[in-house]
Design an enzyme around this catalytic site. Sequence first.
Site, mmCIF file in Angstrom:
data_model
loop_
_atom_site.group_PDB
_atom_site.id
_atom_site.type_symbol
_atom_site.label_atom_id
_atom_site.label_comp_id
_atom_site.label_asym_id
_atom_site.label_seq_id
_atom_site.Cartn_x
_atom_site.Cartn_y
_atom_site.Cartn_z
ATOM 1 N N LEU A 50 -67.384 18.350 19.203
ATOM 2 C CA LEU A 50 -66.668 18.300 17.935
ATOM 3 C C LEU A 50 -67.616 18.922 16.919
ATOM 4 O O LEU A 50 -68.687 18.375 16.643
ATOM 5 C CB LEU A 50 -66.332 16.858 17.532
ATOM 6 C CG LEU A 50 -65.628 16.717 16.181
ATOM 7 C CD1 LEU A 50 -64.209 17.263 16.243
ATOM 8 C CD2 LEU A 50 -65.585 15.261 15.726
ATOM 9 N N ALA A 51 -67.269 20.082 16.403
ATOM 10 C CA ALA A 51 -68.187 20.834 15.536
ATOM 11 C C ALA A 51 -68.176 20.258 14.123
ATOM 12 O O ALA A 51 -67.221 20.430 13.386
ATOM 13 C CB ALA A 51 -67.786 22.308 15.513
ATOM 14 N N VAL A 52 -69.259 19.552 13.773
ATOM 15 C CA VAL A 52 -69.374 18.962 12.436
ATOM 16 C C VAL A 52 -70.495 19.627 11.644
ATOM 17 O O VAL A 52 -70.402 19.803 10.438
ATOM 18 C CB VAL A 52 -69.590 17.433 12.544
ATOM 19 C CG1 VAL A 52 -69.897 16.821 11.190
ATOM 20 C CG2 VAL A 52 -68.346 16.771 13.125
ATOM 21 N N VAL A 53 -71.586 20.008 12.341
ATOM 22 C CA VAL A 53 -72.646 20.789 11.683
ATOM 23 C C VAL A 53 -72.960 22.010 12.552
ATOM 24 O O VAL A 53 -72.754 22.001 13.758
ATOM 25 C CB VAL A 53 -73.944 19.968 11.447
ATOM 26 C CG1 VAL A 53 -73.694 18.837 10.478
ATOM 27 C CG2 VAL A 53 -74.495 19.425 12.753
ATOM 28 N N GLY A 76 -74.365 12.288 18.203
ATOM 29 C CA GLY A 76 -74.793 11.512 17.039
ATOM 30 C C GLY A 76 -75.091 12.382 15.845
ATOM 31 O O GLY A 76 -74.803 13.583 15.831
ATOM 32 N N ASP A 97 -78.793 19.150 13.503
ATOM 33 C CA ASP A 97 -79.694 18.036 13.183
ATOM 34 C C ASP A 97 -80.426 17.513 14.415
ATOM 35 O O ASP A 97 -81.590 17.116 14.342
ATOM 36 C CB ASP A 97 -78.908 16.896 12.510
ATOM 37 C CG ASP A 97 -77.656 16.506 13.274
ATOM 38 O OD1 ASP A 97 -77.630 15.401 13.840
ATOM 39 O OD2 ASP A 97 -76.691 17.298 13.302
ATOM 40 N N ILE A 288 -53.281 1.259 7.153
ATOM 41 C CA ILE A 288 -52.167 1.025 8.075
ATOM 42 C C ILE A 288 -51.702 -0.423 7.947
ATOM 43 O O ILE A 288 -52.500 -1.320 7.699
ATOM 44 C CB ILE A 288 -52.558 1.344 9.542
ATOM 45 C CG1 ILE A 288 -51.316 1.245 10.458
ATOM 46 C CG2 ILE A 288 -53.687 0.454 10.041
ATOM 47 C CD1 ILE A 288 -51.506 1.838 11.835
ATOM 48 N N GLY A 364 -65.976 0.521 7.356
ATOM 49 C CA GLY A 364 -66.770 -0.625 6.902
ATOM 50 C C GLY A 364 -67.331 -1.503 8.002
ATOM 51 O O GLY A 364 -67.774 -2.624 7.731
#
Length: 561
Positions: A50-53, A76, A97, A288, A364
């Site tokens: 999943l390309a996040v950075v 992570g 990272d 939801i 949360g």
Amino acid sequence: MCGIWALFGSDECLSVQCLSAMKIAHRGPDAFRFENVNGFTNCCFGFHRLAVVDQLYGMQPIRVKKFPYLWLCYNGEIYNFKQLQKQFGFDYQTLVDGEVILHLYNRGGIEQTASMLDGVFAFILLDTANRKVFLARDTYGVRPLFKVLTDDGFLGVCSEAKGLINLKHSTSLCSKVEPFLPGHYEVLDLKPSGKVASVELVKFHSCKDEPLHVACDTVEALPSGFDLETVKSNIRILFENAVRKRLMAHRRIGCLLSGGLDSSLVAAVLLKLMKEININYPLQTFAIGMENSPDLLAARKVAAHIGSEHHEVILNTEEGIQAIEEVIFSLETYDITTIRASIGMYLVSKYIRKKTDSVVIFSGEGSDELTQGYIYFHKAPSPEEAAEESERLLKELYLFDVLRADRTTAAHGLELRVPFLDHRFTSYYLSLPAELRIPKNGIEKYLLRLSFEDSNLLPKEILWRPKEAFSDGIASVKKSWFSILQDYIDQQVDDLLLEKAAEKYPFNPPKTKESYYYRQIFEKHYSGRSSWLPHYWMPRWVKATDPSARTLKHYKSATQE
């Protein structure tokens, strides 16, 4: 958030074994790579991204020119990779990272590497020069990791157990698949045959200990002392810092919002910080529940107060019940309260994936365990016992709430971020006197609420809103979600089956029709793996036969006052 998978010493054809890696494809919908290890034909890595950075150079296993003998597969986010680069003068080849793991390992070995990472992680590090394999997992197990190791040295590692249970091996049925313990690293010798032997399993961090990486944190030393104003200020500073460091993303950020204290605080601080750093899109918040459920009404109020772009997912009973089997398959557990709470989270995650472009999702989780938010804490015999219970819950998060949060979001290719489980924030909160942390004036999480009372981040009625169990808050007050589930399940499980439950399932035998129903589904997918759940989640210090907060005498709802 990604899916990692690796085998060492496989006797079977890797192209067949590789099919198991596809069981976790949901964790990384953007790309997949399968790579053999040079010189070890029976060792390989599988990676779902999943390309996040660093969208260009973020594929794994990560290998860099400087360390051609190191192979890294990790899942992570390492929030302090830039600070570590600055402190140690690391020369990064990518914007990923996780590359810092290679540099830290080269500089000081595995112990320093695991201890200096500020973030959430599960990784497999291979050092072909020294013939070592290392596994490690963050303090609270926010990122999942499972392993199987046979007597003859075949090792399988995966983000989820479902990627290991069907592996083939010549000498045995692929024996015991088990979760890798949070806060630990393991050292294994790699033999010329590709097989491995475990050398040591080491606990590198406990939740009470201030982490080593504090030395290079962006927030410097805080005022000491336990006077109330100092404590409240430190809590605000560290929580805000926990949210700020988690803004690291190249994909759109969103936030789950139940309208309870925890998700509301996260959303309010998140929106404030996004404005400060000029993120130029509105924060999407997601709730939801059934029509007019307590959570929907409270979340609406919070969203209006903070000014988020709010989305409501209306849950209908039929949809919730239909989702049970796929939820249990995703979770890999039969714990009652985990399944109940997961159904809403699974369906809201499904909505986020299909209807929006938010990918990095704040939530949360961890606050109830850390700040003594469960209603049964009112019954704690002493502040010291409440403090011990808080630590026990934190250590077991990877079996319950953290497991739920990861699997329900990862099932839909989303990445979860949980600022309440920031290492520095949790270690500070746990260092406070036990007396300060207990419920007061009949209100749980009293200290946390008090710390934000003058901040104007939230409406007062939200800041002081009593605890709702997530699985209950999404239903109407008159009939909770768990009551609705039990009415349905009552028709599905015969009385005679329940009477003989202990014979059929001697380990953690189901005591109710609901738990029997969940166990049947679990065994259908994960037969004989009941030991993954050491015990059911249940309240302490009360005679509870059900984990729902609504069964406790102290339970109150705003509409009942």
